[in-house]
Design a protein around this motif. Structure first.
Motif, PDB file in Angstrom:
ATOM      1  N   SER A  87       0.825  -1.217   0.000  1.00  0.00           N
ATOM      2  CA  SER A  87       0.000   0.000   0.000  1.00  0.00           C
ATOM      3  C   SER A  87       0.853   1.259   0.000  1.00  0.00           C
ATOM      4  O   SER A  87       0.567   2.214  -0.737  1.00  0.00           O
ATOM      5  N   ASN A 125      -8.551  -4.161  -8.408  1.00  0.00           N
ATOM      6  CA  ASN A 125      -9.319  -3.887  -7.194  1.00  0.00           C
ATOM      7  C   ASN A 125     -10.168  -2.625  -7.247  1.00  0.00           C
ATOM      8  O   ASN A 125     -11.204  -2.558  -6.588  1.00  0.00           O
ATOM      9  N   PHE A 126      -9.747  -1.628  -8.017  1.00  0.00           N
ATOM     10  CA  PHE A 126     -10.416  -0.326  -7.952  1.00  0.00           C
ATOM     11  C   PHE A 126     -10.795   0.244  -9.323  1.00  0.00           C
ATOM     12  O   PHE A 126     -11.406   1.294  -9.406  1.00  0.00           O
ATOM     13  N   TYR A 133      -5.667   8.705  -9.921  1.00  0.00           N
ATOM     14  CA  TYR A 133      -5.494   9.084  -8.514  1.00  0.00           C
ATOM     15  C   TYR A 133      -4.643  10.341  -8.355  1.00  0.00           C
ATOM     16  O   TYR A 133      -4.843  11.115  -7.425  1.00  0.00           O
ATOM     17  N   ASP A 139     -10.880  10.814  -5.154  1.00  0.00           N
ATOM     18  CA  ASP A 139     -10.556   9.419  -5.465  1.00  0.00           C
ATOM     19  C   ASP A 139      -9.328   8.958  -4.684  1.00  0.00           C
ATOM     20  O   ASP A 139      -9.273   7.834  -4.189  1.00  0.00           O
ATOM     21  N   GLU A 142     -10.232   8.299  -1.067  1.00  0.00           N
ATOM     22  CA  GLU A 142     -10.966   7.038  -0.978  1.00  0.00           C
ATOM     23  C   GLU A 142     -10.012   5.850  -1.112  1.00  0.00           C
ATOM     24  O   GLU A 142     -10.132   4.852  -0.402  1.00  0.00           O
ATOM     25  N   LEU A 143      -9.042   5.965  -2.018  1.00  0.00           N
ATOM     26  CA  LEU A 143      -8.052   4.903  -2.185  1.00  0.00           C
ATOM     27  C   LEU A 143      -7.288   4.659  -0.886  1.00  0.00           C
ATOM     28  O   LEU A 143      -7.049   3.506  -0.510  1.00  0.00           O
ATOM     29  N   SER A 145      -8.218   4.929   2.191  1.00  0.00           N
ATOM     30  CA  SER A 145      -8.987   4.125   3.146  1.00  0.00           C
ATOM     31  C   SER A 145      -9.194   2.702   2.621  1.00  0.00           C
ATOM     32  O   SER A 145      -9.154   1.747   3.392  1.00  0.00           O
ATOM     33  N   ARG A 146      -9.367   2.548   1.323  1.00  0.00           N
ATOM     34  CA  ARG A 146      -9.576   1.210   0.764  1.00  0.00           C
ATOM     35  C   ARG A 146      -8.299   0.378   0.797  1.00  0.00           C
ATOM     36  O   ARG A 146      -8.365  -0.844   0.971  1.00  0.00           O
ATOM     37  N   SER A 148      -6.036   0.434   3.099  1.00  0.00           N
ATOM     38  CA  SER A 148      -5.829  -0.060   4.462  1.00  0.00           C
ATOM     39  C   SER A 148      -6.722  -1.262   4.766  1.00  0.00           C
ATOM     40  O   SER A 148      -6.409  -2.074   5.624  1.00  0.00           O
ATOM     41  N   GLU A 149      -7.821  -1.390   4.044  1.00  0.00           N
ATOM     42  CA  GLU A 149      -8.736  -2.514   4.242  1.00  0.00           C
ATOM     43  C   GLU A 149      -8.411  -3.709   3.347  1.00  0.00           C
ATOM     44  O   GLU A 149      -8.915  -4.800   3.557  1.00  0.00           O
ATOM     45  N   MET A 150      -7.581  -3.497   2.337  1.00  0.00           N
ATOM     46  CA  MET A 150      -7.285  -4.540   1.360  1.00  0.00           C
ATOM     47  C   MET A 150      -6.411  -5.628   1.980  1.00  0.00           C
ATOM     48  O   MET A 150      -5.467  -5.342   2.699  1.00  0.00           O
TER      49      MET A 150
END
Length: 162
Positions: A87, A125-126, A133, A139, A142-143, A145-146, A148-150
């Motif tokens: 990440s 994934n996105f 980006y 965007d 949002e990336l 936060s996403r 960190s969850e991936m």
């Protein structure tokens, strides 16, 4: 008395404007975007990121590559959690224009992520590109936060980097 009341109102208005502008000017990581040729700015971006358990010893920028050296003994990367490394690599490739790869090392190079690998992850994934980006703050936020969850399987990356 008349002047005193107006002065109080003006002061109150000034304070409200200052507070509103301070609240609305939240800095984004995207505001730090720079070019690979600006080594000091690249190093500042690296320092700004949360590397979790990794302690950075030094950062080098050369020939389109950002090399990040960590303090301590090299872990067994077969057991390593690659979420942070992948990440942060993707984030750096977005924030540092003309960067081609991010390499992580202890004494020797241990793991790297390049633009094609990062783009593959973003596409899968996105459905957005690195350029998407770079040019859109919403965007990009949002990336963050996403990412960190991936969940990232270390098997895939460990096998590719043998």
């Amino acid at each position: 008395m008349f002047i005193k009341n107006h002065l109080k109102k003006a002061m109150l208005l000034f304070i409200m404007i200052a507070l509103l502008s301070a609240c609305s000017s939240k800095e984004s990581l995207l505001d730090l975007k720079t070019d690979i040729s600006r080594s000091e700015e690249v190093q500042e971006i690296v320092k700004t990121l949360d590397w979790k358990k990794y302690q950075i010893e030094k950062t080098e920028v050369e020939d389109g590559e950002i090399r990040i050296y960590f303090v301590g003994e090299e872990p067994d990367f077969a057991d390593e959690d690659f979420n942070t490394l992948v990440s942060k690599g993707i984030i750096l490739l977005i924030l540092v224009e003309n960067s081609e790869s991010i390499s992580y090392a202890y004494e020797n190079p241990s793991f790297s992520i390049d633009v094609p690998m990062a783009q593959t992850i973003l596409d899968a994934n996105f459905q957005k590109s690195i350029e998407d980006y770079r040019s859109n703050k919403d965007d990009f936020e949002e990336l963050l936060s996403r990412l960190s969850e991936m969940e990232i399987s270390n098997d895939v990356f460990y096998d590719q980097n043998l």
